[in-house]
Design an enzyme around this catalytic site. Sequence first.
Site, PDB file in Angstrom:
ATOM      1  N   HIS A   1       0.867  -1.186   0.000  1.00 40.07           N
ATOM      2  CA  HIS A   1       0.000   0.000   0.000  1.00 40.07           C
ATOM      3  C   HIS A   1       0.902   1.234   0.000  1.00 40.07           C
ATOM      4  O   HIS A   1       1.729   1.400   0.904  1.00 40.07           O
ATOM      5  CB  HIS A   1      -0.917   0.008   1.226  1.00 40.07           C
ATOM      6  CG  HIS A   1      -1.907   1.133   1.220  1.00 40.07           C
ATOM      7  ND1 HIS A   1      -3.109   1.066   0.538  1.00 40.07           N
ATOM      8  CD2 HIS A   1      -1.866   2.362   1.794  1.00 40.07           C
ATOM      9  CE1 HIS A   1      -3.770   2.210   0.694  1.00 40.07           C
ATOM     10  NE2 HIS A   1      -3.036   3.003   1.451  1.00 40.07           N
TER      11      HIS A   1
ATOM     12  N   ASP B   1       1.115   5.363  -0.262  1.00 39.88           N
ATOM     13  CA  ASP B   1       0.419   6.653  -0.166  1.00 39.88           C
ATOM     14  C   ASP B   1       1.204   7.746  -0.864  1.00 39.88           C
ATOM     15  O   ASP B   1       2.359   7.998  -0.519  1.00 39.88           O
ATOM     16  CB  ASP B   1       0.236   7.040   1.307  1.00 39.88           C
ATOM     17  CG  ASP B   1      -0.727   6.121   2.035  1.00 39.88           C
ATOM     18  OD1 ASP B   1      -1.845   5.928   1.536  1.00 39.88           O
ATOM     19  OD2 ASP B   1      -0.362   5.598   3.106  1.00 39.88           O
TER      20      ASP B   1
ATOM     21  N   HIS C   1      -2.470   4.770  -3.374  1.00 39.07           N
ATOM     22  CA  HIS C   1      -3.524   5.621  -2.799  1.00 39.07           C
ATOM     23  C   HIS C   1      -3.112   7.079  -3.006  1.00 39.07           C
ATOM     24  O   HIS C   1      -2.175   7.566  -2.371  1.00 39.07           O
ATOM     25  CB  HIS C   1      -3.641   5.269  -1.312  1.00 39.07           C
ATOM     26  CG  HIS C   1      -4.647   6.080  -0.558  1.00 39.07           C
ATOM     27  ND1 HIS C   1      -4.797   5.989   0.803  1.00 39.07           N
ATOM     28  CD2 HIS C   1      -5.559   7.011  -0.964  1.00 39.07           C
ATOM     29  CE1 HIS C   1      -5.742   6.824   1.202  1.00 39.07           C
ATOM     30  NE2 HIS C   1      -6.214   7.449   0.148  1.00 39.07           N
TER      31      HIS C   1
ATOM     32  N   MET D   1      -3.511  10.764  -2.382  1.00 42.26           N
ATOM     33  CA  MET D   1      -4.112  11.798  -1.526  1.00 42.26           C
ATOM     34  C   MET D   1      -3.681  13.137  -2.108  1.00 42.26           C
ATOM     35  O   MET D   1      -2.893  13.871  -1.516  1.00 42.26           O
ATOM     36  CB  MET D   1      -3.634  11.647  -0.086  1.00 42.26           C
ATOM     37  CG  MET D   1      -3.914  10.292   0.511  1.00 42.26           C
ATOM     38  SD  MET D   1      -3.507  10.287   2.270  1.00 42.26           S
ATOM     39  CE  MET D   1      -3.385   8.536   2.569  1.00 42.26           C
TER      40      MET D   1
ATOM     41  N   GLY E   1      -3.250  11.749   6.096  1.00 45.81           N
ATOM     42  CA  GLY E   1      -2.115  12.665   6.103  1.00 45.81           C
ATOM     43  C   GLY E   1      -0.929  12.168   6.896  1.00 45.81           C
ATOM     44  O   GLY E   1       0.206  12.356   6.504  1.00 45.81           O
TER      45      GLY E   1
ATOM     46  N   ASP F   1      -8.009   1.713   6.058  1.00 48.44           N
ATOM     47  CA  ASP F   1      -6.691   2.353   6.117  1.00 48.44           C
ATOM     48  C   ASP F   1      -6.614   3.281   7.319  1.00 48.44           C
ATOM     49  O   ASP F   1      -7.279   4.307   7.355  1.00 48.44           O
ATOM     50  CB  ASP F   1      -6.445   3.128   4.814  1.00 48.44           C
ATOM     51  CG  ASP F   1      -5.048   3.731   4.747  1.00 48.44           C
ATOM     52  OD1 ASP F   1      -4.266   3.555   5.698  1.00 48.44           O
ATOM     53  OD2 ASP F   1      -4.751   4.386   3.733  1.00 48.44           O
TER      54      ASP F   1
ATOM     55  N   GLY G   1      -4.794   3.020  11.606  1.00 48.30           N
ATOM     56  CA  GLY G   1      -4.972   2.529  12.966  1.00 48.30           C
ATOM     57  C   GLY G   1      -5.304   1.055  13.081  1.00 48.30           C
ATOM     58  O   GLY G   1      -5.817   0.608  14.106  1.00 48.30           O
TER      59      GLY G   1
ATOM     60  N   SER H   1       2.187   1.692  10.838  1.00 50.97           N
ATOM     61  CA  SER H   1       3.006   1.770  12.054  1.00 50.97           C
ATOM     62  C   SER H   1       2.985   0.460  12.825  1.00 50.97           C
ATOM     63  O   SER H   1       4.009   0.031  13.362  1.00 50.97           O
ATOM     64  CB  SER H   1       2.498   2.891  12.964  1.00 50.97           C
ATOM     65  OG  SER H   1       2.479   4.109  12.267  1.00 50.97           O
TER      66      SER H   1
END
Length: 219
Positions: A34, A36, A67, A69, A143, A176, A178, A199
């Site tokens: 994935h 970003d 992805h 953004m 973000g 996506d 947490g 993370s």
Amino acid sequence: MTSKLIAPSVLAADFANLQRDVEMINKSDADWFHIDIMDGVFVPNISFGMPVLRDIVKHATKTIDVHLMIVDPDRYIKVFADLGSTILTVHYEACTHLHRTLQAIKAEGMQAGVAINPHTNVSVLEDVINDIDLVCIMSVNPGFGGQSFIEHTYKKVKHLKDIIVRNNANTLIEIDGGVTDKNAHQLVAAGADVLVAGSYVFKSEDPIKTIKGLKEIIA
């Protein structure tokens, strides 16, 4: 019943050892990469751009889930196709003509994804759900990595799953933000197909073991 997928978020990797971390994902039980791409305008952060993606793709051996953004993603659809993206996800909030954008992504040979921010109701996607290969529900504000999971997400997943089933669509639901071993099972139970973990994977002592543990939870 399709198997559930894990997509480690490269945003949380060690950029000074990016090849090492890409090869770790290759060796692990993870299914996708994935990635970003942030422009500092649509979201208050800048991640990495085309040259870094190109180098990731060079070493990656799994599905490349990109992805975007960014504002005005239409400008870059062909570029991201040429760089080797398998799935290209744009934000609902960044697309004035979403249907046209989805068609343009597919015309370049990629699968088309749509991401929605925490404040956006999934019902806005009902009219185009059959044109969407993947919906990425943001379970944190986009973000930055390392944020706390927004509990309302479970309800959104169930609502979206209902829309998909009702319209006889084949859309996958991706979560996506947490994602950890504490919520993975509940997310899949609500209807999620793909879990993005950043993370939680890269800051663990043994990322390969952490990925394996997540796969076991959602199996």
